[in-house]
Design an enzyme around this catalytic site. Structure first.
Site, short mmCIF file in Angstrom:
data_model
loop_
_atom_site.label_atom_id
_atom_site.label_comp_id
_atom_site.label_asym_id
_atom_site.label_seq_id
_atom_site.Cartn_x
_atom_site.Cartn_y
_atom_site.Cartn_z
N GLU A 1 -15.73 -64.51 24.42
CA GLU A 1 -15.10 -63.84 23.28
C GLU A 1 -14.82 -62.37 23.62
OE1 GLU A 1 -18.45 -64.67 20.56
OE2 GLU A 1 -18.74 -62.50 20.38
N ARG B 1 -24.71 -67.67 20.21
CA ARG B 1 -23.97 -66.90 21.21
C ARG B 1 -23.01 -67.84 21.90
NH1 ARG B 1 -25.04 -62.80 19.40
NH2 ARG B 1 -26.09 -61.00 20.27
N HIS C 1 -17.02 -63.78 15.09
CA HIS C 1 -18.36 -63.20 15.27
C HIS C 1 -18.71 -62.25 14.12
CE1 HIS C 1 -21.58 -62.21 18.50
NE2 HIS C 1 -22.07 -62.12 17.27
C1 8YV Z 1 -23.71 -58.16 16.04
C2 8YV Z 1 -25.04 -60.26 16.67
O1 8YV Z 1 -22.79 -57.81 15.08
O2 8YV Z 1 -27.03 -59.21 16.02
C3 8YV Z 1 -26.48 -59.94 16.83
O3 8YV Z 1 -27.08 -60.41 17.82
O4 8YV Z 1 -24.53 -61.10 17.33
C4 8YV Z 1 -24.22 -59.53 15.63
O5 8YV Z 1 -24.98 -59.37 14.48
C5 8YV Z 1 -23.08 -58.04 17.38
O6 8YV Z 1 -23.92 -58.49 18.36
C6 8YV Z 1 -22.65 -56.60 17.65
O7 8YV Z 1 -23.53 -55.92 18.50
#
Ligand code: 8YV
Length: 328
Positions: A270, A241, A288
């Site tokens: 982001e 993250r 991402h």
């Molecule tokens: C998602 C992610 O696409 O699953 C997670 O925690 O970071 C990604 O796979 C994103 O968070 C969209 O909600």
């Protein structure tokens, strides 16, 4: 008036998944994929019993207080730092996430990003596209090896273990890791993985991959002090993250050659990216997309929908984050 509960699907997702939800609910979806301000999100949740959300939607106490009718918030993501889970639990609102279905896809991407970073793939492609390739040179885009190198993992959860497996079994890497807790011996042994303190992890890693969830306790887990302890030849890959790595400190360390290169799929603030990172050549930057294969995104959407359907129709949600809410 329909007697079906009303739900919000906050972002554009697979039409088939919206159609499945429509068999159970009055669905308000977002086919134009408008990004809602907090005020717009609050307005759209009017009368909704459930919400299908993504990382882009912030679910906090103020929003919950405005919507006492809300009973379930289902995140299409494994991470859920966009949701105040304690505030949801206190109000009896079920929260769910999408673990497991994205583990291998995300580990594939983390490993690919690490390799692209170590072997300077995007940097060399840019050079070629710019028409600058006019000769062979002994040191042209010479990077660092993956095979036989020491792979460091910060955060040995499901995805961290997936990356460790790829490194140890596929590429003969030595694996060191640091985590809140040590893995059981039977999980460490097949990988030859060695549990070390954070200091040792930073010192020994040739390629350090960050996979910890974001929480106040993991904010800037990698900052200037940590980067100073790494090898000048090391690479850092962040698929966790934004905020787990201090992007400004990282840009400075990269500029000063204190580490060799970084691969980043997530960023503080982001979709904005720190301009100092954008100005560097020794970074691989992706928007991402670690979980972004068609099959995995579909599995994530289906799992978020399964949770929403179960939560609001008296079923058992498959992947609740706060299952204690169900016991009430
Ligand atoms: C998602 C992610 O696409 O699953 C997670 O925690 O970071 C990604 O796979 C994103 O968070 C969209 O909600």
């Amino acid at each position: 008036m329909s007697d079906k509960p009303a739900v919000l699907v906050a972002r554009k997702v697979f039409p088939e998944v919206v159609q499945r939800l429509a068999q159970h609910f009055e669905v308000e979806d977002n086919p134009e994929d408008h990004i809602h301000s907090p005020e717009e999100l609050t307005a759209r949740l009017q009368g909704k019993a459930g919400a299908f959300v993504t990382l882009s939607e912030r679910i906090d106490a103020a929003l919950l207080d405005a919507h006492p009718q809300l009973r379930a918030v289902c995140n299409m993501a494994v991470g859920y730092n966009n949701i105040d889970v304690a505030a949801c639990s206190a109000r009896g609102v079920l929260v769910s996430n999408t673990p497991d279905v994205l583990t291998e896809t995300t580990a594939d991407f983390g490993f690919a990003l690490m390799m692209a970073t170590a072997r300077r793939i995007t940097e060399s492609e840019r050079f070629l596209r710019e028409g600058r390739w006019d000769r062979w040179a002994y040191d042209m885009f010479a990077g660092s090896d993956i095979h036989g190198a020491t792979l460091g993992i910060l955060g040995m959860g499901r995805i961290g273990q997936g990356i460790a497996r790829r490194g140890a079994l596929g590429f003969g890497m030595k694996v060191v890791y640091h985590n809140r807790s040590r893995l059981p011996a039977e999980q460490e042994a097949p990988l030859g993985a060695r549990y070390v303190d954070k200091e040792t992890l930073l010192r020994e890693s040739d390629h350090l991959v960050v996979v910890v969830p974001y929480a106040p306790a993991t904010h800037h887990s990698i900052g200037a002090a940590e980067l100073a302890r790494m090898k000048p030849t090391a690479t850092l890959t962040n698929i966790a993250r934004g905020g787990v790595v201090d992007d400004a400190a990282l840009a400075q360390a990269l500029r000063e050659g204190r580490i060799a290169a970084a691969g980043l799929d997530v960023f503080e603030g982001e979709p904005r990216v720190h301009p100092a990172l954008l100005a560097l050549r020794n970074v691989v930057l992706t928007p991402h997309i670690a979980s972004a294969t068609v099959a995995t995104r579909r599995a994530m959407a289906d799992l978020a929908a399964d949770n929403l359907i179960a939560a609001l129709t008296g079923g058992v949600p498959p992947t609740p984050v706060n299952p204690q809410v169900l016991a009430r």
